[in-house]
Design a protein around this motif. Structure first.
Motif, PDB file in Angstrom:
ATOM      1  N   GLY A  90      -5.417  -0.309  -8.078  1.00 11.37           N
ATOM      2  CA  GLY A  90      -5.678  -1.690  -7.411  1.00 11.37           C
ATOM      3  C   GLY A  90      -6.603  -1.888  -6.892  1.00 11.37           C
ATOM      4  O   GLY A  90      -6.632  -3.091  -6.536  1.00 11.37           O
ATOM      5  N   TRP A  91      -7.774  -1.270  -6.700  1.00 14.20           N
ATOM      6  CA  TRP A  91      -9.108  -1.476  -6.306  1.00 14.20           C
ATOM      7  C   TRP A  91     -10.210  -0.467  -7.086  1.00 14.20           C
ATOM      8  O   TRP A  91      -9.770   0.758  -7.165  1.00 14.20           O
ATOM      9  N   ASP A 113      -2.778  -7.275  -5.885  1.00  9.26           N
ATOM     10  CA  ASP A 113      -3.386  -6.754  -4.581  1.00  9.26           C
ATOM     11  C   ASP A 113      -2.776  -5.612  -3.992  1.00  9.26           C
ATOM     12  O   ASP A 113      -3.124  -5.087  -2.936  1.00  9.26           O
ATOM     13  N   CYS A 164      -0.818  -2.480 -13.655  1.00  8.12           N
ATOM     14  CA  CYS A 164      -1.022  -3.506 -12.519  1.00  8.12           C
ATOM     15  C   CYS A 164      -0.947  -4.819 -12.918  1.00  8.12           C
ATOM     16  O   CYS A 164      -1.290  -5.380 -14.032  1.00  8.12           O
ATOM     17  N   HIS A 215      -5.844   3.986   2.525  1.00  5.20           N
ATOM     18  CA  HIS A 215      -5.960   2.315   3.392  1.00  5.20           C
ATOM     19  C   HIS A 215      -4.732   2.112   4.014  1.00  5.20           C
ATOM     20  O   HIS A 215      -3.984   1.149   3.781  1.00  5.20           O
ATOM     21  N   THR A 257       0.894  -1.287   0.089  1.00  6.54           N
ATOM     22  CA  THR A 257      -0.081  -0.041   0.089  1.00  6.54           C
ATOM     23  C   THR A 257       0.815   1.274  -0.028  1.00  6.54           C
ATOM     24  O   THR A 257       1.849   1.397   0.851  1.00  6.54           O
ATOM     25  N   ARG A 268      -2.030  -1.351  -3.666  1.00  7.26           N
ATOM     26  CA  ARG A 268      -3.081  -0.455  -3.772  1.00  7.26           C
ATOM     27  C   ARG A 268      -2.209   1.156  -3.557  1.00  7.26           C
ATOM     28  O   ARG A 268      -1.317   1.099  -2.970  1.00  7.26           O
TER      29      ARG A 268
END
Length: 241
Positions: free
Chosen positions: A192-193, A127, A156, A239, A100, A129
């Motif tokens: 990433g999301w 996964d 990504c 996050h 992250t 972010r």
């Protein structure tokens, strides 16, 4: 500072007890402000006047698998009148699986006479972010602002996620579909999301969902303090563990 500098490097890896940090000073002196076993909060402190004509500032960020990094700017940046000399600002970030990165960037002001190229390169593993804010201000008070070209490339898992090349030179930015008469371009990326809400944040800001896992919120205006919708998006998307 009027010549290429050593890249500023911030590398973080999760470790038992406390995360391992590798810090290499360049145009910025990185300082650890806190952290835990999985990551760290690192402040960037300028080691000289920035940004002058001829400067080539490079920041390399490396976040290991499962680790987190929050980058904190201690002051905004002004690209000064370059008297015809170009300067550049490059951020290269690589994130391992499940990593992250959060960077709520401060304003980058392009004064009259400046000529700047900004490059942001983001490489995300599975996964990973990213929450990244970039705020461009065209000119100081009473100025029109110099030339800036801002290019962002994100991948990504080896596939393109975002490629944007924004030319904000004075002769281009007033054209239809660019920024018109506005002097502030305030943006935040989620990579990433896909953040849950798909609605526009309001207050003149608009959300654009990427074709892959990610979204962009952008606000155009004249007074930076009015871009509260971007503040709200940063707060909602960050996050950290």
């Amino acid at each position: 500072m009027t010549e290429p500098s050593t890249p500023t490097t911030v590398a973080v890896e999760a470790a038992r007890g406390r995360a391992r940090c590798r810090l290499v000073p360049g145009a910025f002196g990185p300082r650890v402000q806190g952290g835990d076993a999985r990551g760290a909060r690192v402040a960037l402190v300028a080691t000289g006047a920035l940004l002058l004509g001829g400067d080539e500032v490079v920041l390399d960020l490396e976040v290991g698998a499962g680790a987190w990094l929050e980058v904190v700017e201690t002051a905004g940046t002004v690209a000064y009148d370059a008297a015809g000399r170009a300067s550049s600002w490059t951020v290269r970030a690589r994130l391992g699986a499940g990593a992250t990165l959060v960077w709520d960037g401060l304003p980058f002001v392009v004064a009259d006479g400046a000529e700047v190229t900004r490059r942001t390169e983001l490489v995300l593993d599975r996964d990973a972010r990213v929450v990244l804010r970039e705020t461009l201000v065209l000119g100081r008070s009473g100025e029109r602002g110099g030339a800036v070209r801002s290019r962002t490339v994100a991948t990504c898992e080896g596939r393109p996620l975002l490629v944007e090349d924004l030319d904000l030179s004075p002769q281009v930015r007033a054209l239809p579909g660019v920024v018109g008469s506005h002097r502030v371009v305030d943006s935040v990326l989620a990579l990433g999301w896909r953040p849950v809400s798909g609605a526009d944040p309001g207050d003149g800001a608009y959300r654009f969902d990427l074709d892959g896992p990610g979204a962009l919120v952008r606000w155009l205006g004249d007074d930076l303090h009015r871009s509260g919708a971007v503040d709200d998006s940063v707060a909602a998307w960050r996050h950290l563990p």
